[in-house]
Write a protein that holds these residues in place. Structure first.
Motif, PDB file in Angstrom:
ATOM      1  N   MET A  72      -2.986   1.638   6.228  1.00 39.67           N
ATOM      2  CA  MET A  72      -2.351   2.629   7.092  1.00 39.67           C
ATOM      3  C   MET A  72      -0.949   2.980   6.588  1.00 39.67           C
ATOM      4  O   MET A  72      -0.566   4.154   6.528  1.00 39.67           O
ATOM      5  N   MET A  73      -0.184   1.964   6.216  1.00 38.92           N
ATOM      6  CA  MET A  73       1.150   2.196   5.671  1.00 38.92           C
ATOM      7  C   MET A  73       1.077   3.034   4.398  1.00 38.92           C
ATOM      8  O   MET A  73       1.897   3.938   4.173  1.00 38.92           O
ATOM      9  N   SER A  74       0.085   2.753   3.570  1.00 41.64           N
ATOM     10  CA  SER A  74      -0.094   3.503   2.330  1.00 41.64           C
ATOM     11  C   SER A  74      -0.478   4.943   2.605  1.00 41.64           C
ATOM     12  O   SER A  74      -0.038   5.862   1.893  1.00 41.64           O
ATOM     13  N   ASP A  75      -1.282   5.164   3.641  1.00 33.77           N
ATOM     14  CA  ASP A  75      -1.634   6.530   4.019  1.00 33.77           C
ATOM     15  C   ASP A  75      -0.391   7.316   4.442  1.00 33.77           C
ATOM     16  O   ASP A  75      -0.265   8.508   4.150  1.00 33.77           O
ATOM     17  N   MET A  76       0.521   6.657   5.154  1.00 39.57           N
ATOM     18  CA  MET A  76       1.757   7.322   5.565  1.00 39.57           C
ATOM     19  C   MET A  76       2.546   7.811   4.356  1.00 39.57           C
ATOM     20  O   MET A  76       3.150   8.889   4.378  1.00 39.57           O
ATOM     21  N   GLU A  78       1.641   9.000   1.646  1.00 36.85           N
ATOM     22  CA  GLU A  78       1.118  10.214   1.015  1.00 36.85           C
ATOM     23  C   GLU A  78       1.898  11.450   1.441  1.00 36.85           C
ATOM     24  O   GLU A  78       2.136  12.354   0.630  1.00 36.85           O
ATOM     25  N   THR A  79       2.307  11.506   2.713  1.00 29.84           N
ATOM     26  CA  THR A  79       3.009  12.688   3.210  1.00 29.84           C
ATOM     27  C   THR A  79       4.490  12.455   3.486  1.00 29.84           C
ATOM     28  O   THR A  79       5.237  13.415   3.615  1.00 29.84           O
ATOM     29  N   ARG A  80       4.908  11.188   3.546  1.00 32.44           N
ATOM     30  CA  ARG A  80       6.282  10.910   3.940  1.00 32.44           C
ATOM     31  C   ARG A  80       7.186  10.445   2.806  1.00 32.44           C
ATOM     32  O   ARG A  80       8.402  10.611   2.853  1.00 32.44           O
ATOM     33  N   ALA A  81       6.612   9.823   1.780  1.00 32.77           N
ATOM     34  CA  ALA A  81       7.426   9.298   0.682  1.00 32.77           C
ATOM     35  C   ALA A  81       7.971  10.440  -0.169  1.00 32.77           C
ATOM     36  O   ALA A  81       7.367  11.511  -0.271  1.00 32.77           O
ATOM     37  N   SER A  82       9.115  10.190  -0.795  1.00 33.16           N
ATOM     38  CA  SER A  82       9.703  11.195  -1.685  1.00 33.16           C
ATOM     39  C   SER A  82       9.564  10.795  -3.152  1.00 33.16           C
ATOM     40  O   SER A  82       9.438  11.663  -4.023  1.00 33.16           O
ATOM     41  N   ALA A  83       9.578   9.503  -3.440  1.00 33.75           N
ATOM     42  CA  ALA A  83       9.511   9.035  -4.825  1.00 33.75           C
ATOM     43  C   ALA A  83       8.063   8.958  -5.297  1.00 33.75           C
ATOM     44  O   ALA A  83       7.202   8.379  -4.619  1.00 33.75           O
ATOM     45  N   ASP A  84       7.787   9.530  -6.456  1.00 31.21           N
ATOM     46  CA  ASP A  84       6.435   9.490  -7.013  1.00 31.21           C
ATOM     47  C   ASP A  84       5.981   8.051  -7.248  1.00 31.21           C
ATOM     48  O   ASP A  84       4.795   7.731  -7.107  1.00 31.21           O
ATOM     49  N   GLU A  85       6.926   7.182  -7.615  1.00 31.62           N
ATOM     50  CA  GLU A  85       6.585   5.780  -7.868  1.00 31.62           C
ATOM     51  C   GLU A  85       6.101   5.099  -6.602  1.00 31.62           C
ATOM     52  O   GLU A  85       5.180   4.270  -6.636  1.00 31.62           O
ATOM     53  N   VAL A  86       6.698   5.446  -5.463  1.00 31.92           N
ATOM     54  CA  VAL A  86       6.267   4.877  -4.186  1.00 31.92           C
ATOM     55  C   VAL A  86       4.880   5.392  -3.832  1.00 31.92           C
ATOM     56  O   VAL A  86       4.005   4.634  -3.400  1.00 31.92           O
ATOM     57  N   LYS A  87       4.660   6.688  -4.029  1.00 34.55           N
ATOM     58  CA  LYS A  87       3.354   7.267  -3.736  1.00 34.55           C
ATOM     59  C   LYS A  87       2.271   6.635  -4.609  1.00 34.55           C
ATOM     60  O   LYS A  87       1.165   6.332  -4.126  1.00 34.55           O
ATOM     61  N   ALA A  88       2.578   6.430  -5.893  1.00 37.58           N
ATOM     62  CA  ALA A  88       1.600   5.828  -6.800  1.00 37.58           C
ATOM     63  C   ALA A  88       1.280   4.394  -6.391  1.00 37.58           C
ATOM     64  O   ALA A  88       0.117   3.960  -6.442  1.00 37.58           O
ATOM     65  N   ALA A  90       1.454   3.165  -3.369  1.00 35.49           N
ATOM     66  CA  ALA A  90       0.668   3.234  -2.141  1.00 35.49           C
ATOM     67  C   ALA A  90      -0.798   3.503  -2.441  1.00 35.49           C
ATOM     68  O   ALA A  90      -1.694   2.902  -1.834  1.00 35.49           O
ATOM     69  N   VAL A  91      -1.071   4.396  -3.387  1.00 40.91           N
ATOM     70  CA  VAL A  91      -2.451   4.687  -3.782  1.00 40.91           C
ATOM     71  C   VAL A  91      -3.106   3.439  -4.365  1.00 40.91           C
ATOM     72  O   VAL A  91      -4.258   3.112  -4.056  1.00 40.91           O
ATOM     73  N   LYS A  92      -2.367   2.710  -5.205  1.00 38.80           N
ATOM     74  CA  LYS A  92      -2.903   1.488  -5.819  1.00 38.80           C
ATOM     75  C   LYS A  92      -3.230   0.438  -4.760  1.00 38.80           C
ATOM     76  O   LYS A  92      -4.285  -0.221  -4.827  1.00 38.80           O
ATOM     77  N   ILE A  93      -2.350   0.279  -3.785  1.00 38.17           N
ATOM     78  CA  ILE A  93      -2.580  -0.694  -2.715  1.00 38.17           C
ATOM     79  C   ILE A  93      -3.833  -0.325  -1.922  1.00 38.17           C
ATOM     80  O   ILE A  93      -4.687  -1.174  -1.645  1.00 38.17           O
ATOM     81  N   LYS A  95      -6.428   1.536  -2.848  1.00 36.25           N
ATOM     82  CA  LYS A  95      -7.639   1.400  -3.664  1.00 36.25           C
ATOM     83  C   LYS A  95      -8.034  -0.058  -3.870  1.00 36.25           C
ATOM     84  O   LYS A  95      -9.219  -0.373  -4.011  1.00 36.25           O
ATOM     85  N   ALA A  96      -7.050  -0.960  -3.878  1.00 37.90           N
ATOM     86  CA  ALA A  96      -7.355  -2.386  -4.046  1.00 37.90           C
ATOM     87  C   ALA A  96      -7.866  -3.005  -2.751  1.00 37.90           C
ATOM     88  O   ALA A  96      -8.805  -3.811  -2.759  1.00 37.90           O
ATOM     89  N   GLN A  97      -7.267  -2.621  -1.626  1.00 35.30           N
ATOM     90  CA  GLN A  97      -7.536  -3.344  -0.383  1.00 35.30           C
ATOM     91  C   GLN A  97      -8.737  -2.820   0.387  1.00 35.30           C
ATOM     92  O   GLN A  97      -9.385  -3.583   1.106  1.00 35.30           O
ATOM     93  N   GLU A  98      -9.077  -1.551   0.258  1.00 35.80           N
ATOM     94  CA  GLU A  98     -10.259  -1.053   0.966  1.00 35.80           C
ATOM     95  C   GLU A  98     -11.546  -1.758   0.505  1.00 35.80           C
ATOM     96  O   GLU A  98     -12.353  -2.176   1.356  1.00 35.80           O
ATOM     97  N   PRO A  99     -11.771  -1.945  -0.801  1.00 38.53           N
ATOM     98  CA  PRO A  99     -12.976  -2.697  -1.203  1.00 38.53           C
ATOM     99  C   PRO A  99     -12.935  -4.148  -0.731  1.00 38.53           C
ATOM    100  O   PRO A  99     -13.987  -4.736  -0.448  1.00 38.53           O
TER     101      PRO A  99
END
Length: 207
Positions: A72-76, A78-88, A90-93, A95-99
């Motif tokens: 849920m935090m990672s989904d946030m 996607e639209t709220r973060a400003s730094a690309d590194e933070v967004k990347a 969040a995507v990694k987290i 993709k790892a945790q859903e499986p």
């Protein structure tokens, strides 16, 4: 930063032997600050044979809602973060945790145990009492943030969240009996410790 997961876990997650079909009701953020059902994995996951004990059950029932909050935090982000590194990150987290949520849910189903719904843990009382879990006020604060302020809050809270997951995984390694669960715990410790170091570097902090 790329995290190499163990070959054993990749094999477990890749297996699709139709042991059980799961529909997980994960908790997400709809972009307007309200909790909504996020696309949780619906998968056929094989459950390796092996003895399990109460520590294994507690690990899965606690880590599932814990992971859901991280998603849920990672989904946030996607639209709220400003730094690309933070967004990347969040995507990694996510993709790892859903499986991992799908895998642990399959174990519980095979064992005849309840799969937690949303972010409520089984027999854990208030979910915020689990190590590293954000409480309602902290979640509201994060929902209300954006840009650089969100980035800082996300990294700070995710470090704490990861530290909680590491503590839970270390307990499983010491007390659990189910080999795949202990392997997953080891993977969580390795991956999340590396991400903690990465996030501390991103925040410009140490220790």
């Amino acid at each position: 930063m790329k995290i190499t997961r163990s070959a054993h876990r990749r094999t477990v997650l890749a297996a699709a032997l139709a042991a059980s079909v799961l529909s997980l009701a994960g908790c997400g953020d709809d972009g307007n600050g309200s909790a909504a059902a996020s696309p949780s994995p619906t998968a056929s996951v094989s459950v390796p044979a092996g003895e399990h004990n109460q520590a294994d059950i507690d690990f899965a029932q606690g880590m599932i809602p814990h992971h859901r909050q991280a998603v849920m935090m990672s989904d946030m982000a996607e639209t709220r973060a400003s730094a690309d590194e933070v967004k990347a990150l969040a995507v990694k987290i996510r993709k790892a945790q859903e499986p991992e949520i799908a895998t642990m849910s399959a174990w519980l189903t095979a064992w005849g145990e309840k799969v937690p719904q949303g972010m409520g843990g089984m027999d854990h009382g208030d979910a915020s009492s689990m190590p590293g879990m954000m409480n309602d006020q902290q979640l509201d604060d994060m929902r209300g943030a954006s840009g650089a302020a969100f980035d800082s809050m996300f990294l700070t809270q995710m470090i704490r969240h990861h530290e909680g997951a590491v503590a839970m995984a270390e307990t499983e390694k010491k007390e659990g009996a189910y080999a795949p669960a202990k392997d997953l715990a080891d993977d969580i410790i390795t991956a999340q410790k590396a991400e903690i170091a990465q996030m501390r570097e991103m925040l410009g902090t140490t220790g």
